[in-house]
Enzyme design. Structure first.
Site, PDB file in Angstrom:
ATOM      1  N   CYS A 155       3.578 -14.448  63.083  1.00  0.00           N
ATOM      2  CA  CYS A 155       2.236 -14.081  62.654  1.00  0.00           C
ATOM      3  C   CYS A 155       1.831 -15.057  61.551  1.00  0.00           C
ATOM      4  O   CYS A 155       2.587 -15.253  60.593  1.00  0.00           O
ATOM      5  CB  CYS A 155       2.215 -12.651  62.135  1.00  0.00           C
ATOM      6  SG  CYS A 155       0.642 -12.204  61.357  1.00  0.00           S
ATOM      7  N   ASP A 196       6.484 -12.388  66.314  1.00  0.00           N
ATOM      8  CA  ASP A 196       5.717 -11.845  67.431  1.00  0.00           C
ATOM      9  C   ASP A 196       6.457 -12.193  68.713  1.00  0.00           C
ATOM     10  O   ASP A 196       7.091 -13.250  68.808  1.00  0.00           O
ATOM     11  CB  ASP A 196       4.312 -12.450  67.477  1.00  0.00           C
ATOM     12  CG  ASP A 196       3.410 -11.913  66.382  1.00  0.00           C
ATOM     13  OD1 ASP A 196       3.505 -10.720  66.067  1.00  0.00           O
ATOM     14  OD2 ASP A 196       2.596 -12.694  65.858  1.00  0.00           O
TER      15      ASP A 196
END
Length: 152
Positions: free
Chosen positions: A50, A57
């Site tokens: 992120c 992620d």
């Protein structure tokens, strides 16, 4: 000179690139440039960061393309995708950026990428990009990734 003698990564031990921009994507000649067919790569364990929080992620990527003169060399693709592990970017940027980089390298008849991202803040984000309409007459299977219901 062989079809693979220009490759710099295949058959050698190489460290992952420190960023997607530094990663080397390589291509090889398509042995069937006169035939329209779909080649698929699936990366069910894709990771990036992120850009705001730095938290990891996770995504399931499906890349389909109809080659023309070039095929992507699969080890270079794997190393390219690995370079995103420490790269901060939003889901849309990662997915579309990967698709565009491959399209620029391969100049395929057609390419699409589907990024099925696991939830961030309780919301899964799915991103889809393609170069154009698929060519007529090809068999294009479903990506095989279900709508979100606790993906796995």
């Amino acid at each position: 000179m062989t079809q693979t003698s220009h490759l710099t990564q295949l058959g050698t031990q190489i460290a992952a690139a420190t960023s997607p921009e530094a990663a080397v994507l390589e291509r090889v000649p398509n042995p069937h440039p006169d035939t329209a067919y779909v080649a698929r790569f699936t990366a069910p364990e894709f990771t990036s960061l992120c850009p705001v929080t730095g938290q990891p992620d996770f995504a399931h990527l499906v890349i389909d393309y109809v080659p023309q003169d070039w095929l992507v060399e699969s080890k270079s693709l794997k190393l390219f995708l690995t370079a995103f592990r420490n790269h901060g970017a939003f889901h849309e940027d990662c997915t579309v950026g990967i698709g565009r980089r491959l399209a620029d390298l391969l100049e395929p008849r057609w390419l699409r990428i589907a990024g099925y991202w696991y939830p961030r803040g309780g919301i899964p984000i799915d991103v889809f990009w393609q170069t154009a309409e698929p060519p007529a007459g090809i068999w294009l299977p479903d990506t095989g990734v279900a709508s979100y219901r606790g993906r796995g």
